[in-house]
Design a protein around this motif. Structure first.
Motif, short mmCIF file in Angstrom:
data_model
loop_
_atom_site.label_atom_id
_atom_site.label_comp_id
_atom_site.label_asym_id
_atom_site.label_seq_id
_atom_site.Cartn_x
_atom_site.Cartn_y
_atom_site.Cartn_z
N GLY A 40 0.82 -1.21 0.00
CA GLY A 40 0.00 0.00 0.00
C GLY A 40 0.85 1.25 0.00
N TYR A 41 0.17 2.34 0.06
CA TYR A 41 0.84 3.64 0.04
C TYR A 41 0.90 4.20 1.46
CZ TYR A 41 0.03 3.36 -4.96
OH TYR A 41 0.03 2.97 -6.26
N PRO A 42 1.87 5.05 1.73
CA PRO A 42 1.89 5.67 3.06
C PRO A 42 0.72 6.63 3.19
CG PRO A 42 3.58 6.63 1.64
CD PRO A 42 2.99 5.47 0.90
N PRO A 43 0.32 6.92 4.43
CA PRO A 43 -0.82 7.83 4.60
C PRO A 43 -0.51 9.22 4.07
CG PRO A 43 0.20 7.33 6.71
CD PRO A 43 0.85 6.46 5.68
N ALA A 44 -1.53 9.86 3.57
CA ALA A 44 -1.36 11.20 3.02
C ALA A 44 -1.02 12.18 4.14
CB ALA A 44 -2.63 11.63 2.32
N PRO A 45 -0.17 13.15 3.87
CA PRO A 45 0.15 14.11 4.92
C PRO A 45 -1.06 14.97 5.26
CG PRO A 45 1.13 14.78 2.84
CD PRO A 45 0.53 13.41 2.64
N GLY A 46 -1.21 15.29 6.51
CA GLY A 46 -2.31 16.15 6.93
C GLY A 46 -3.55 15.36 7.28
N GLY A 47 -4.23 14.88 6.33
CA GLY A 47 -5.46 14.14 6.56
C GLY A 47 -6.64 15.09 6.68
N TYR A 48 -7.82 14.54 6.78
CA TYR A 48 -9.03 15.35 6.81
C TYR A 48 -9.30 15.93 8.19
CZ TYR A 48 -10.20 13.61 2.21
OH TYR A 48 -10.18 13.33 0.88
N GLY A 49 -8.94 15.24 9.25
CA GLY A 49 -9.34 15.65 10.58
C GLY A 49 -8.47 16.72 11.21
N GLN A 50 -7.37 17.10 10.61
CA GLN A 50 -6.48 18.06 11.25
C GLN A 50 -6.91 19.48 10.93
OE1 GLN A 50 -2.43 17.25 10.41
NE2 GLN A 50 -2.42 15.37 11.59
N ALA A 51 -6.82 20.31 11.95
CA ALA A 51 -7.17 21.71 11.78
C ALA A 51 -5.96 22.50 11.30
CB ALA A 51 -7.68 22.27 13.10
N GLY A 52 -6.22 23.68 10.83
CA GLY A 52 -5.15 24.57 10.40
C GLY A 52 -4.49 25.21 11.61
#
Length: 145
Positions: A40-52
């Motif tokens: 598989g691929y490594p997880p995408a940086p950031g993700g949906y749940g992280q705030a700015g």
């Protein structure tokens, strides 16, 4: 069968090839269900749940504005104790929210500014009350000439 056929997997119903070739030792083949899934691929940086970046707490800003405005207006126009109490209450509420936000909110300095200016104005008000009550300051402003 020819000798170029791949060896049978464990649990496969086909007989081993004829010609004396032995399949490799166990452990070199995948389990009986087939090949394992790809890595598989490594997880995408950031993700949906992280705030700015952290946002400033609005109550902290309001506490600072009310505290400074009450202090300025209180010094020039008389004591506005209600505004100072509002600044103190908003400041303490904002500080609690900022601490509980685990870094998603900022504005601790603004809340502290509102609290300090509110307490300064309350102290000045109490000082004026004491000075007027003891007669050190006369509140009769009639000027007779």
């Amino acid at each position: 069968m020819s000798t170029n056929e791949p060896p049978a997997y464990p649990g496969d119903s086909t007989p081993p090839p004829v010609g004396g070739s032995q399949p490799p030792a166990s452990g070199s083949y995948p389990p009986a269900g087939g090949y394992p899934p790809p890595g598989g691929y490594p997880p995408a940086p950031g993700g949906y749940g992280q705030a700015g970046p952290p946002k400033t707490n609005q109550k902290a800003t309001a506490s600072m504005v009310v505290g400074i405005a009450s202090l300025v207006l209180g010094l020039f126009c008389g004591f506005l104790v209600i505004g100072s109490v509002v600044a103190i209450v908003l400041g303490f509420i904002a500080r609690g929210e900022i601490i509980r936000s685990n870094g998603t909110q900022k504005g601790m300095g603004q809340a502290l500014t509102g609290i300090i200016t509110g307490f300064v104005l309350v102290a000045l008000f109490l000082l004026a009350v004491v000075l007027l009550a003891t007669g050190v300051v006369d509140y009769d402003f009639n000027v007779e000439g």
